[in-house]
Design an enzyme around this catalytic site. Sequence first.
Site, PDB file in Angstrom:
ATOM      1  N   ARG A   1      -9.708   2.076  -4.896  1.00 29.90           N
ATOM      2  CA  ARG A   1      -8.248   2.046  -4.742  1.00 29.90           C
ATOM      3  C   ARG A   1      -7.811   0.892  -3.847  1.00 29.90           C
ATOM      4  NH1 ARG A   1      -3.913   7.028  -4.085  1.00 29.90           N
ATOM      5  NH2 ARG A   1      -2.110   5.678  -3.855  1.00 29.90           N
TER       6      ARG A   1
ATOM      7  N   LYS B   1       0.653   8.412  -2.113  1.00 33.21           N
ATOM      8  CA  LYS B   1       0.715   7.933  -0.719  1.00 33.21           C
ATOM      9  C   LYS B   1       2.139   8.143  -0.217  1.00 33.21           C
ATOM     10  CE  LYS B   1      -2.901   4.433  -0.453  1.00 33.21           C
ATOM     11  NZ  LYS B   1      -3.200   2.999  -0.252  1.00 33.21           N
TER      12      LYS B   1
ATOM     13  N   ASN C   1      -4.566  -3.237  -3.001  1.00 34.93           N
ATOM     14  CA  ASN C   1      -4.022  -3.978  -1.859  1.00 34.93           C
ATOM     15  C   ASN C   1      -4.189  -5.482  -2.014  1.00 34.93           C
ATOM     16  OD1 ASN C   1      -3.306  -1.588  -0.507  1.00 34.93           O
ATOM     17  ND2 ASN C   1      -5.422  -1.327   0.186  1.00 34.93           N
TER      18      ASN C   1
ATOM     19  N   LYS D   1      -2.745   1.845 -12.549  1.00 32.86           N
ATOM     20  CA  LYS D   1      -2.763   2.546 -11.258  1.00 32.86           C
ATOM     21  C   LYS D   1      -3.285   3.961 -11.425  1.00 32.86           C
ATOM     22  CE  LYS D   1      -0.704   3.524  -6.951  1.00 32.86           C
ATOM     23  NZ  LYS D   1       0.242   3.177  -5.931  1.00 32.86           N
TER      24      LYS D   1
ATOM     25  N   GLU E   1       4.328  -6.810  -7.655  1.00 30.13           N
ATOM     26  CA  GLU E   1       3.359  -5.708  -7.796  1.00 30.13           C
ATOM     27  C   GLU E   1       2.869  -5.594  -9.245  1.00 30.13           C
ATOM     28  OE1 GLU E   1       2.064  -3.967  -5.382  1.00 30.13           O
ATOM     29  OE2 GLU E   1       3.478  -3.986  -3.700  1.00 30.13           O
TER      30      GLU E   1
ATOM     31  N   GLU F   1      -8.688   6.531  -1.528  1.00 31.09           N
ATOM     32  CA  GLU F   1      -9.060   5.161  -1.148  1.00 31.09           C
ATOM     33  C   GLU F   1     -10.368   5.095  -0.363  1.00 31.09           C
ATOM     34  OE1 GLU F   1      -5.663   2.604  -0.335  1.00 31.09           O
ATOM     35  OE2 GLU F   1      -6.916   1.375   0.953  1.00 31.09           O
TER      36      GLU F   1
ATOM     37  N   HIS G   1      -2.045  -7.925  -0.109  1.00 30.28           N
ATOM     38  CA  HIS G   1      -1.315  -7.174   0.916  1.00 30.28           C
ATOM     39  C   HIS G   1      -1.725  -7.531   2.342  1.00 30.28           C
ATOM     40  CE1 HIS G   1       0.097  -4.923  -2.512  1.00 30.28           C
ATOM     41  NE2 HIS G   1       0.832  -4.135  -1.752  1.00 30.28           N
TER      42      HIS G   1
ATOM     43  N   ARG H   1       4.516  23.554   5.057  1.00 25.11           N
ATOM     44  CA  ARG H   1       3.121  23.166   4.741  1.00 25.11           C
ATOM     45  C   ARG H   1       2.950  22.670   3.307  1.00 25.11           C
ATOM     46  NH1 ARG H   1       1.750  27.826   7.872  1.00 25.11           N
ATOM     47  NH2 ARG H   1       1.286  27.148   9.990  1.00 25.11           N
TER      48      ARG H   1
ATOM     49  N   HIS I   1       1.360  -8.346   4.367  1.00 25.14           N
ATOM     50  CA  HIS I   1       1.811  -7.552   5.520  1.00 25.14           C
ATOM     51  C   HIS I   1       1.965  -8.421   6.760  1.00 25.14           C
ATOM     52  CE1 HIS I   1       0.474  -3.419   3.743  1.00 25.14           C
ATOM     53  NE2 HIS I   1       1.706  -3.730   3.407  1.00 25.14           N
TER      54      HIS I   1
ATOM     55  N   HIS J   1       8.996  -7.098   0.502  1.00 25.18           N
ATOM     56  CA  HIS J   1       7.582  -6.708   0.407  1.00 25.18           C
ATOM     57  C   HIS J   1       6.891  -7.352  -0.805  1.00 25.18           C
ATOM     58  CE1 HIS J   1       3.953  -4.284   0.514  1.00 25.18           C
ATOM     59  NE2 HIS J   1       4.193  -3.932  -0.740  1.00 25.18           N
TER      60      HIS J   1
HETATM   61  N1  GLY Z   1       0.164   0.862  -2.977  1.00 27.06           N
HETATM   62  C1  GLY Z   1      -1.238   0.956  -2.923  1.00 27.06           C
HETATM   63  C2  GLY Z   1      -1.756   2.301  -3.261  1.00 27.06           C
HETATM   64  O1  GLY Z   1      -1.011   3.155  -3.699  1.00 27.06           O
HETATM   65  O2  GLY Z   1      -2.919   2.560  -3.083  1.00 27.06           O
END
Ligand code: GLY
Length: 367
Positions: free
Chosen positions: A240, A142, A244, A226, A184, A236, A247, A120, A251, A265
């Site tokens: 946040r 993430k 993207n 960031k 990025e 998000e 993206h 957990r 994607h 990517h």
């Molecule tokens: N890679 C996008 C984020 O971490 O929100």
Amino acid sequence: MLETVNVELGARSYEVRIGAGLIDHAHDHIAPLLRRPRVAVVTDDTVGPLHLERLRKGLGDIDMVSLTLPAGEATKSWPHLTRTVEWMLEQKVERKDIVVAFGGGVIGDLVGFAAAILRRGVRFVQIPTTLLAQVDSSVGGKTGINSTAGKNLIGAFHQPALVLADIDVLGTLTARDFRAGYGEVVKYGLLGSLPFFEWLEQNGPLAAAGGRDLRLEAVRRSVQMKADIVARDETEEGERALLNLGHTFGHALEAATSYSDRLLHGEGVAIGCVLAFELSQKLGLCAQETPGRVRAHLHAMGMKTDLGDIAGDLPDADGLIALMGQDKKVLDGKLQFILARGIGDAFVTADVPRDVLHQLLTEASGR
Ligand code: GLY
């Protein structure tokens, strides 16, 4: 040569330490987090042969057990997650132990997710070894794996206890991987800081050529941006999503190229950023010359900027729009776009007429 960026998240706050040779001093950074002198490290078969022994030495008297997984996106899958979690249990990793993700974005996401669900939740340290992982995926919590239905669809928010970004390991990246990670980096300037974009226009080519101080500064500024965004919007709910930028297009292009070597990517993100600025310009949001300035900088960096730069055939505009519809940012059935009023001034909207999008992609397919 050490810079520290704080990710301010109350009780889950942590530091991102950026510098040269951090792996050689891993003991000093990690020992204060440990209850017993033992870590479980997961890496891949590209990074392991290059850097794992260096990490073992750097850990000094901290006992290190390690698991090496195959490099590549296919590792972000249920079978490798199962293998990783079972290995951690075999190694008797306890609730208070530390797990180390030692690799690029794939390893960071997979190991972070394994740490989130093991017993957990156990703490983990990110030691990102690619530019992409240093400036983006290792920061912000993430974690996850891919599903056959799409990328990153299974996962959890689980913040690391520490991130160690060693600039020296970037020296073993191929020029292509460095440039992909740079996609990025440039994203941060484009989404939120004209001064940073201008700094990159000046210094990006020298950083790519190996300038250590410039690399450190590019990583530090990206991570600071960031960290600030994540501190304001960890899960998000709003801001946040700006991360993207590029993206939604990226994607779709990655899916169109079957997540293969045809398009990395970060390359998809860079092309996606150009498309996002072109779409913004078509919608009258940003000045006529802005997309050209974005493209010119990416060109100067030797990066892909157009659909025509991707080898092989691509779907037509309808096909690409269908792939965009599978993006996880679809809300109430509507695609979310990150558009811009100018360089450094991005915002989120679902308000993009399909015919404008179709026209953009048709024109882009002809380039
Ligand atoms: N890679 C996008 C984020 O971490 O929100």
